[in-house]
Enzyme design. Sequence first.
Site, short mmCIF file in Angstrom:
data_model
loop_
_atom_site.label_atom_id
_atom_site.label_comp_id
_atom_site.label_asym_id
_atom_site.label_seq_id
_atom_site.Cartn_x
_atom_site.Cartn_y
_atom_site.Cartn_z
N ASP A 54 -16.09 6.92 -1.05
CA ASP A 54 -16.17 6.63 -2.48
C ASP A 54 -16.13 5.10 -2.93
OD1 ASP A 54 -15.92 7.73 -5.11
OD2 ASP A 54 -14.03 6.74 -5.26
N GLU A 84 -19.83 -2.86 -2.48
CA GLU A 84 -20.18 -2.14 -3.72
C GLU A 84 -20.27 -2.76 -5.02
OE1 GLU A 84 -16.41 0.46 -3.67
OE2 GLU A 84 -16.09 -0.49 -5.58
N ARG A 137 -10.35 1.64 -0.63
CA ARG A 137 -11.15 0.18 -1.20
C ARG A 137 -12.13 -0.01 0.16
NH1 ARG A 137 -9.87 0.55 -5.29
NH2 ARG A 137 -8.69 -0.62 -6.85
N HIS A 150 -17.45 5.08 -6.24
CA HIS A 150 -15.99 4.87 -6.80
C HIS A 150 -15.56 5.49 -7.94
CE1 HIS A 150 -13.07 1.32 -6.47
NE2 HIS A 150 -12.63 2.35 -7.17
P1 NAI Z 1 0.71 2.98 -3.63
O1 NAI Z 1 1.12 1.74 -3.87
O2 NAI Z 1 1.36 4.04 -4.34
O3 NAI Z 1 0.63 3.29 -2.20
C1 NAI Z 1 -0.03 2.23 -1.16
C2 NAI Z 1 0.74 2.85 0.19
O4 NAI Z 1 0.25 1.87 1.13
C3 NAI Z 1 2.29 2.19 0.20
O5 NAI Z 1 3.06 3.32 0.47
C4 NAI Z 1 2.28 1.20 1.02
O6 NAI Z 1 3.51 0.87 1.66
C5 NAI Z 1 1.19 1.33 1.77
N1 NAI Z 1 0.91 0.20 2.74
C6 NAI Z 1 0.77 -1.13 2.24
N2 NAI Z 1 0.35 -2.00 3.27
C7 NAI Z 1 0.05 -1.20 4.24
C8 NAI Z 1 -0.31 -1.48 5.56
N3 NAI Z 1 -0.45 -2.62 5.91
N4 NAI Z 1 -0.47 -0.22 6.40
C9 NAI Z 1 -0.35 1.00 5.88
N5 NAI Z 1 -0.11 1.20 4.77
C10 NAI Z 1 0.16 0.14 3.90
O7 NAI Z 1 -0.94 3.04 -4.17
P2 NAI Z 1 -1.65 4.09 -4.51
O8 NAI Z 1 -1.61 4.55 -6.09
O9 NAI Z 1 -1.44 5.59 -3.69
O10 NAI Z 1 -3.29 3.75 -4.24
C11 NAI Z 1 -3.79 3.63 -2.92
C12 NAI Z 1 -4.90 2.76 -2.95
O11 NAI Z 1 -5.82 3.78 -3.55
C13 NAI Z 1 -4.95 1.69 -3.98
O12 NAI Z 1 -4.67 0.35 -3.15
C14 NAI Z 1 -6.32 1.45 -4.32
O13 NAI Z 1 -6.87 0.50 -3.63
C15 NAI Z 1 -6.97 3.07 -4.26
N6 NAI Z 1 -7.68 3.77 -5.54
C16 NAI Z 1 -8.95 4.08 -5.60
C17 NAI Z 1 -9.14 4.64 -6.48
C18 NAI Z 1 -10.66 5.37 -6.84
O14 NAI Z 1 -11.07 5.56 -7.59
N7 NAI Z 1 -11.16 5.33 -5.52
C19 NAI Z 1 -8.46 4.60 -7.61
C20 NAI Z 1 -7.17 4.27 -7.66
C21 NAI Z 1 -6.52 3.68 -6.52
#
Ligand code: NAI
Length: 344
Positions: free
Chosen positions: A258, A263, A234, A295
């Site tokens: 990305d 954005e 993000r 994105h």
């Molecule tokens: P997920 O929920 O599986 O993993 C997120 C991880 O971040 C979890 O392990 C969580 O414990 C950790 N986390 C939470 N708070 C934290 C903190 N304060 N410090 C460090 N780690 C922390 O989510 P997933 O599926 O891996 O997605 C991650 C991110 O990717 C999403 O939040 C989204 O913003 C982004 N995303 C971007 C996309 C794109 O097209 N560029 C598409 C899909 C997701």
Amino acid sequence: MKIAFFDTKPYDKPSFDKFGAEFGVKFKYFETKLNEDTVDLANGYDGVCVFVNDTVNAAVIDRLCEMGVKVVALRCAGFNNVDMKHAFGRIHVLRVPAYSPYAVAEHAMAMLLTSIRRIHKAYIRTRDFNFSLAGMTGFDLHGKTVGVIGTGRIGQVFIQICRGFGMRVLAYDKYQTPGLDNGDTVKYVSLEELFAASDIISLHCPLTEETYHIIDENSLSKCKHGVVILNTSRGALVDAEALLTGIKTRKVGAACLDVYEEESELFFEDFSGHILEDDTLARLISMPNVIVTSHQAFLTEEALSNIAETTVKNIVGFFETNQCPNELCYRCGNAEDCKSGKCF
Ligand code: NAI
């Protein structure tokens, strides 16, 4: 079930039409984003389907409720654009928690390789029959240290990919995944250690109050000279001004973005005939060592199909059985916990 679909792009329709027809959900596609000015378009619909740059703030939620709209179906994982605290008890919010962690993790690696092996430069040069190699020297990923912030679904796939390249992984997460740290090539460390020892830092955590500007002037000052910053998560995880300063002072060796903090008014649209008002983004894009994609990390055929299937099943599950495992609570991110009262 009639759903008003906001911020529609041509690539959305085929998969939503397919799964909508299969499960009896009728979508009305609007190109405009959902916000306070456009919310009335949802009048007469059972729900709205929104994406990352639609605005679901308190005013929008109140108006949706007034119009009898029951559900906000996010066709994405992140929900930082929804005022979850205000939504709670008023309107149900469903999301797609995972659709292809591979799409995002592979895009992150594609950007990294493009950047450090100067593929973006080579592509333009050779099209102009310029076969010079001057300024094209890159570096091996093998043996380098990558810091991965956020070791959820996407972070873990990215770690696997990095391990395939023979990289050492330093990981940081607020909630560690048991078994991921092997005490050798993949280690959980503090943020301070990660900043100090990483050649490359890749962000895979959600945007929260805690992670807002996790890459800023202060954290960059702790990083290695020449650190490469990857952000496919993000935009507001990175203070773009601080990153720009880091690029100018050569502290940051390269950046692959990305996502971008501001954005929402730009990405996914064609501004090629316009003057870009955002000086920070324009300056970043002008840098030879910055790569920006708009994105698009999620944009694979597999991910689009999974997004549509899960969104449609979320909507059907919610309306037909009043149950959806992908419903969100603003505190725990999961409705089941709310019902049990665990998160209060
Ligand atoms: P997920 O929920 O599986 O993993 C997120 C991880 O971040 C979890 O392990 C969580 O414990 C950790 N986390 C939470 N708070 C934290 C903190 N304060 N410090 C460090 N780690 C922390 O989510 P997933 O599926 O891996 O997605 C991650 C991110 O990717 C999403 O939040 C989204 O913003 C982004 N995303 C971007 C996309 C794109 O097209 N560029 C598409 C899909 C997701």
